[in-house]
Design a protein around this motif. Structure first.
Motif, PDB file in Angstrom:
ATOM      1  N   LYS A 153     -24.064  46.012 -23.137  1.00  0.00           N
ATOM      2  CA  LYS A 153     -23.364  45.002 -22.336  1.00  0.00           C
ATOM      3  C   LYS A 153     -24.123  44.693 -21.055  1.00  0.00           C
ATOM      4  N   GLU A 154     -24.656  45.727 -20.422  1.00  0.00           N
ATOM      5  CA  GLU A 154     -25.375  45.523 -19.164  1.00  0.00           C
ATOM      6  C   GLU A 154     -26.683  44.771 -19.384  1.00  0.00           C
ATOM      7  N   VAL A 155     -27.465  45.158 -20.391  1.00  0.00           N
ATOM      8  CA  VAL A 155     -28.775  44.523 -20.551  1.00  0.00           C
ATOM      9  C   VAL A 155     -28.678  43.130 -21.173  1.00  0.00           C
ATOM     10  N   LEU A 156     -27.578  42.852 -21.902  1.00  0.00           N
ATOM     11  CA  LEU A 156     -27.402  41.515 -22.478  1.00  0.00           C
ATOM     12  C   LEU A 156     -26.745  40.537 -21.508  1.00  0.00           C
ATOM     13  N   ALA A 157     -26.237  41.038 -20.390  1.00  0.00           N
ATOM     14  CA  ALA A 157     -25.495  40.168 -19.468  1.00  0.00           C
ATOM     15  C   ALA A 157     -26.285  38.941 -19.024  1.00  0.00           C
ATOM     16  N   PRO A 158     -27.557  39.079 -18.595  1.00  0.00           N
ATOM     17  CA  PRO A 158     -28.296  37.861 -18.205  1.00  0.00           C
ATOM     18  C   PRO A 158     -28.446  36.870 -19.355  1.00  0.00           C
ATOM     19  N   ALA A 159     -28.775  37.359 -20.554  1.00  0.00           N
ATOM     20  CA  ALA A 159     -28.942  36.472 -21.705  1.00  0.00           C
ATOM     21  C   ALA A 159     -27.626  35.788 -22.064  1.00  0.00           C
ATOM     22  N   MET A 160     -26.515  36.492 -21.937  1.00  0.00           N
ATOM     23  CA  MET A 160     -25.221  35.897 -22.266  1.00  0.00           C
ATOM     24  C   MET A 160     -24.839  34.827 -21.245  1.00  0.00           C
ATOM     25  N   GLN A 161     -25.183  35.053 -19.991  1.00  0.00           N
ATOM     26  CA  GLN A 161     -24.969  34.000 -18.982  1.00  0.00           C
ATOM     27  C   GLN A 161     -25.797  32.771 -19.320  1.00  0.00           C
ATOM     28  N   MET A 162     -27.002  32.987 -19.808  1.00  0.00           N
ATOM     29  CA  MET A 162     -27.865  31.867 -20.169  1.00  0.00           C
ATOM     30  C   MET A 162     -27.340  31.147 -21.401  1.00  0.00           C
ATOM     31  N   ALA A 163     -26.799  31.891 -22.373  1.00  0.00           N
ATOM     32  CA  ALA A 163     -26.227  31.251 -23.553  1.00  0.00           C
ATOM     33  C   ALA A 163     -25.029  30.384 -23.186  1.00  0.00           C
ATOM     34  N   ILE A 209     -28.380  21.345 -18.594  1.00  0.00           N
ATOM     35  CA  ILE A 209     -27.754  22.620 -18.935  1.00  0.00           C
ATOM     36  C   ILE A 209     -27.651  22.725 -20.453  1.00  0.00           C
ATOM     37  N   PHE A 210     -28.360  23.693 -20.993  1.00  0.00           N
ATOM     38  CA  PHE A 210     -28.470  23.895 -22.434  1.00  0.00           C
ATOM     39  C   PHE A 210     -27.481  24.990 -22.842  1.00  0.00           C
ATOM     40  N   ILE A 211     -26.530  24.648 -23.689  1.00  0.00           N
ATOM     41  CA  ILE A 211     -25.432  25.547 -24.053  1.00  0.00           C
ATOM     42  C   ILE A 211     -25.565  25.980 -25.514  1.00  0.00           C
ATOM     43  N   GLN A 212     -25.356  27.273 -25.751  1.00  0.00           N
ATOM     44  CA  GLN A 212     -25.457  27.831 -27.104  1.00  0.00           C
ATOM     45  C   GLN A 212     -24.202  28.671 -27.402  1.00  0.00           C
ATOM     46  N   LYS A 213     -23.136  28.000 -27.771  1.00  0.00           N
ATOM     47  CA  LYS A 213     -21.845  28.674 -27.958  1.00  0.00           C
ATOM     48  C   LYS A 213     -21.891  29.680 -29.110  1.00  0.00           C
ATOM     49  N   ASP A 214     -22.532  29.312 -30.210  1.00  0.00           N
ATOM     50  CA  ASP A 214     -22.567  30.214 -31.365  1.00  0.00           C
ATOM     51  C   ASP A 214     -23.350  31.485 -31.051  1.00  0.00           C
ATOM     52  N   LEU A 215     -24.472  31.350 -30.383  1.00  0.00           N
ATOM     53  CA  LEU A 215     -25.247  32.530 -30.017  1.00  0.00           C
ATOM     54  C   LEU A 215     -24.458  33.416 -29.064  1.00  0.00           C
ATOM     55  N   LEU A 216     -23.795  32.804 -28.107  1.00  0.00           N
ATOM     56  CA  LEU A 216     -22.970  33.571 -27.170  1.00  0.00           C
ATOM     57  C   LEU A 216     -21.919  34.374 -27.920  1.00  0.00           C
ATOM     58  N   GLN A 217     -21.303  33.767 -28.909  1.00  0.00           N
ATOM     59  CA  GLN A 217     -20.287  34.465 -29.691  1.00  0.00           C
ATOM     60  C   GLN A 217     -20.887  35.646 -30.448  1.00  0.00           C
ATOM     61  N   THR A 218     -22.090  35.481 -30.988  1.00  0.00           N
ATOM     62  CA  THR A 218     -22.757  36.583 -31.692  1.00  0.00           C
ATOM     63  C   THR A 218     -23.055  37.736 -30.739  1.00  0.00           C
ATOM     64  N   LEU A 219     -23.601  37.425 -29.570  1.00  0.00           N
ATOM     65  CA  LEU A 219     -23.890  38.472 -28.597  1.00  0.00           C
ATOM     66  C   LEU A 219     -22.611  39.153 -28.118  1.00  0.00           C
ATOM     67  N   GLN A 220     -21.545  38.372 -27.980  1.00  0.00           N
ATOM     68  CA  GLN A 220     -20.264  38.942 -27.574  1.00  0.00           C
ATOM     69  C   GLN A 220     -19.742  39.918 -28.629  1.00  0.00           C
ATOM     70  N   GLY A 454     -26.651  29.362 -39.746  1.00  0.00           N
ATOM     71  CA  GLY A 454     -25.211  29.101 -39.711  1.00  0.00           C
ATOM     72  C   GLY A 454     -24.618  29.164 -38.321  1.00  0.00           C
ATOM     73  N   THR A 455     -23.463  29.817 -38.224  1.00  0.00           N
ATOM     74  CA  THR A 455     -22.753  29.898 -36.947  1.00  0.00           C
ATOM     75  C   THR A 455     -23.173  31.107 -36.126  1.00  0.00           C
ATOM     76  N   THR A 456     -24.271  31.774 -36.528  1.00  0.00           N
ATOM     77  CA  THR A 456     -24.762  32.896 -35.716  1.00  0.00           C
ATOM     78  C   THR A 456     -25.494  32.416 -34.470  1.00  0.00           C
ATOM     79  N   GLY A 457     -26.002  31.183 -34.500  1.00  0.00           N
ATOM     80  CA  GLY A 457     -26.806  30.675 -33.395  1.00  0.00           C
ATOM     81  C   GLY A 457     -28.212  31.242 -33.362  1.00  0.00           C
TER      82      GLY A 457
END
Length: 616
Positions: A153-163, A209-220, A454-457
């Motif tokens: 969770k800690e190391v993915l936080a920056p990438a998830m903010q970017m997603a 602003i480039f948004i990647q909802k599916d990728l964010l969901q996968t990382l979540q 697919g929906t994995t992003g």
């Protein structure tokens, strides 16, 4: 963008004169980085910031490199989450170098016959059929679980903010626009990459602003799995591996395999479940008291070791930096090693066994060095026979005799596609901390134009194209289910007197090891600082088979830097070379030098693109 990066890298001055240990007459466009506590360098400024954020929270170099890897994948820095990750790690507790093999494998049904029946000379470059199993997610989680200190969770936080949305840079945005017609063939890619369908420009604008909802969901999903495991009493390591299992065996894997097959690919859910990251022993050689470490022969890494062994038989320093004699000697030495790469390298998990003991022996290198004619280029350089140097007979003697004989056309012109493939970028990640952890990573795969699963992003890898279909081209690298292709990706670590000396890597396909060798020699033979060595003019040989596309090569082709004097080109032309010029030939190289005299780090990043570093 290049100018902007230079400004960001060195705010004090656009042009900084680096302070050489021996006042070598090189002026660099970027100043060297200095740090006492940590160093973080990678392919994008935002990603380097992600590493700095983790360091500032108490993470070690593994934690920071994982954060940078996640960020670069999310930014599509010529790679994505469905690609592959290769790393070398120095463990200060054991004083050993560890190799991380997170390269995907050919899926079920990927045989030479399958592709030949489709009329293909090689596996395709694009689309779901070009994909090996995704390795980067597993590589990141394995490195973090085994050697890191923080949570996923800690190391993915920056990438998830970017997603959630980040201002996309021009380099990636323009790449999407150039490739939009291909992207439109894949429904999930079109949805992510082309927010302005029907307009003149269908890709995002630079700064949008480039948004990647599916990728964010996968990382979540990965973070949620980890948190549930922790609440159930699992250790940090166990919780990360539960997230790993969800990616490769759970609902993420189900959707990945389903959508891959929907779009014409071969990857099954069982392929994903069976794949595993390998923690391996690296290969190494000693060059004038420096131990140089590379990945095993499933990468091109041993090429650098072979070349250094050959070069030990010459007095390079007396030749002079980038003199005609120096360029010729190094060019010929590299070609001898690359010819061996083209024929003998492959996945060591599959038969036949590669003759690495012979290839890396000093005696073999000495005998290979005797083949170099000091007066002219040899366009007929081919693979040697290393088997006698390990007490065996070569089982491919007849194949070896005919290898490449049809390719020695000195008038052959290389296509624009060849150069695009040959120099195709990825990114590199270098990190070090005051506790002694050092990380060098060359991740890649799933670059734009990527076919998203697919929906994995997640963009699927395109690494299948690095296989061959005919044993005559390389009996060790013929495609087979479960097999890893021989790739170009090649991080480097060097130790001196048992302590870290250099950590370095670069992007750009088949160019990687030949330019890393020159960087290394710039420091070791010519006493350049790390920043000088990153920016110093290099040269490039095309006398090897490309690992991409149509696997072409051009014997005698030599790319020089614009800064090199005209008489060098004339001398080389008289020796049988076909020379051309490029403005920048050195990188992008990222590197860390360990200054044990002063107890500090020196960071270097070439003036080639958007690569960027931070230190403290």
């Amino acid at each position: 963008m290049k100018k902007l990066t230079a400004v960001l890298f060195g705010i004090v001055s656009l042009v900084a004169s680096a302070q050489s240990f021996n006042n070598f007459p090189v002026t660099t466009q970027k100043p060297p980085l200095h740090g006492k506590h940590w160093m973080a360098i990678t392919g994008k400024p935002l990603a380097a910031t992600a590493g700095a954020m983790i360091f500032s929270k108490g993470g070690n170099a593994i934690d920071a490199s994982c954060a940078m890897l996640a960020a670069t994948c999310t930014m599509w820095d010529v790679l994505s989450w469905g690609g592959e990750t290769q790393a070398l790690i120095y463990n200060p507790k054991t004083k050993k170098v560890i190799a991380i093999n997170a390269l995907g494998v050919a899926p079920t049904g990927a045989t030479a016959k399958f592709f030949k029946d489709k009329g293909m000379k090689y596996p395709p470059q694009y689309g779901a059929l070009a994909a090996v199993t995704p390795g980067t997610a597993g590589g990141l989680m394995t490195m973090l679980a085994e050697y890191g200190t923080m949570s996923l969770k800690e190391v993915l936080a920056p990438a998830m903010q970017m997603a959630e949305g980040y201002p996309i840079e021009a380099q990636t945005a323009n790449s999407i626009e150039r490739e939009k017609e291909r992207i439109k063939a894949w429904p999930y890619s079109k949805k992510v990459f082309l927010p302005h369908l029907g307009q003149t420009r269908e890709a995002p604008d630079a700064g949008e602003i480039f948004i990647q909802k599916d990728l964010l969901q996968t990382l979540q999903k990965l973070v949620d799995t980890e948190e549930r495991a922790l609440k159930n009493g699992k250790s940090r390591k166990e919780a990360i591996y539960e997230a790993y299992d969800r990616f490769y065996k759970g609902d993420i894997a189900t959707e990945f395999a389903r959508s891959c097959q929907e779009q014409g690919g071969l990857i099954t859910k069982d392929d994903l479940a069976q794949w595993k990251v390998k923690i391996e022993e690296p290969m190494s050689t000693n060059y004038k008291g420096i131990d140089v470490y590379k990945l095993q022969q499933w990468s091109q890494g041993p090429v650098m070791l072979q070349t250094l062994n050959i070069l030990e038989n010459f007095d390079l320093k007396s030749m002079g930096y980038n003199s005609t004699r120096y360029i010729h000697t190094l060019y010929q030495s590299m070609n001898l090693a690359f010819a061996d790469r083209d024929f003998y390298y492959g996945d060591p998990a599959f038969a036949p066994e590669e003759p690495m003991k012979g290839l890396l022996s000093k005696e073999y290198a000495k005998d290979r060095s005797k083949l170099i004619d000091p007066t002219k280029n040899n366009p007929n350089i081919g693979p040697g026979d290393p088997y006698p140097y390990q007490g065996q007979l070569n089982p491919y003697q007849n194949t070896l005799k005919s290898f490449g004989n049809a390719d020695f056309d000195l008038k052959k012109s290389l296509t624009e596609q060849y150069f695009q493939d040959f120099t195709a970028g990825t990114t590199s990640i270098e990190a070090a901390d005051k506790e002694g952890w050092v990380v060098s990573v060359t991740p890649s795969g799933g670059w734009v134009p990527a076919c998203i699963a697919g929906t994995t992003g997640i963009g699927m890898s395109q690494r299948m194209q690095s296989f061959v279909l005919d044993e005559k081209e390389n009996p060790f690298n013929v495609v087979a289910p479960g097999k890893r292709p021989r790739v170009t990706l090649t991080p480097t670590l060097a130790l001196k007197e048992g302590k870290p000396f250099l950590s370095f890597a670069k992007q750009a396909g088949d160019e990687q090891d030949q330019l890393l060798i020159q960087f290394f020699l710039n420091m070791v033979e010519f006493n350049m600082t790390v920043q000088e060595a990153c920016e110093a003019p290099s040269f490039i040989t095309n006398q090897m088979y490309s690992s991409f596309g149509e696997h072409e090569k051009a014997n005698g082709s030599l790319i020089l830097n614009n800064q090199m004097p005209p008489w060098i080109s004339k001398d080389l032309a008289r020796m049988g070379y076909r020379t051309s010029f490029r403005e920048r030939t050195s990188g992008p190289i990222n590197a860390i030098y360990f200054d044990w005299t002063h107890g500090s780090f020196w960071g270097g990043s070439s003036n080639h693109g958007e690569d960027y570093g931070l230190g403290w």
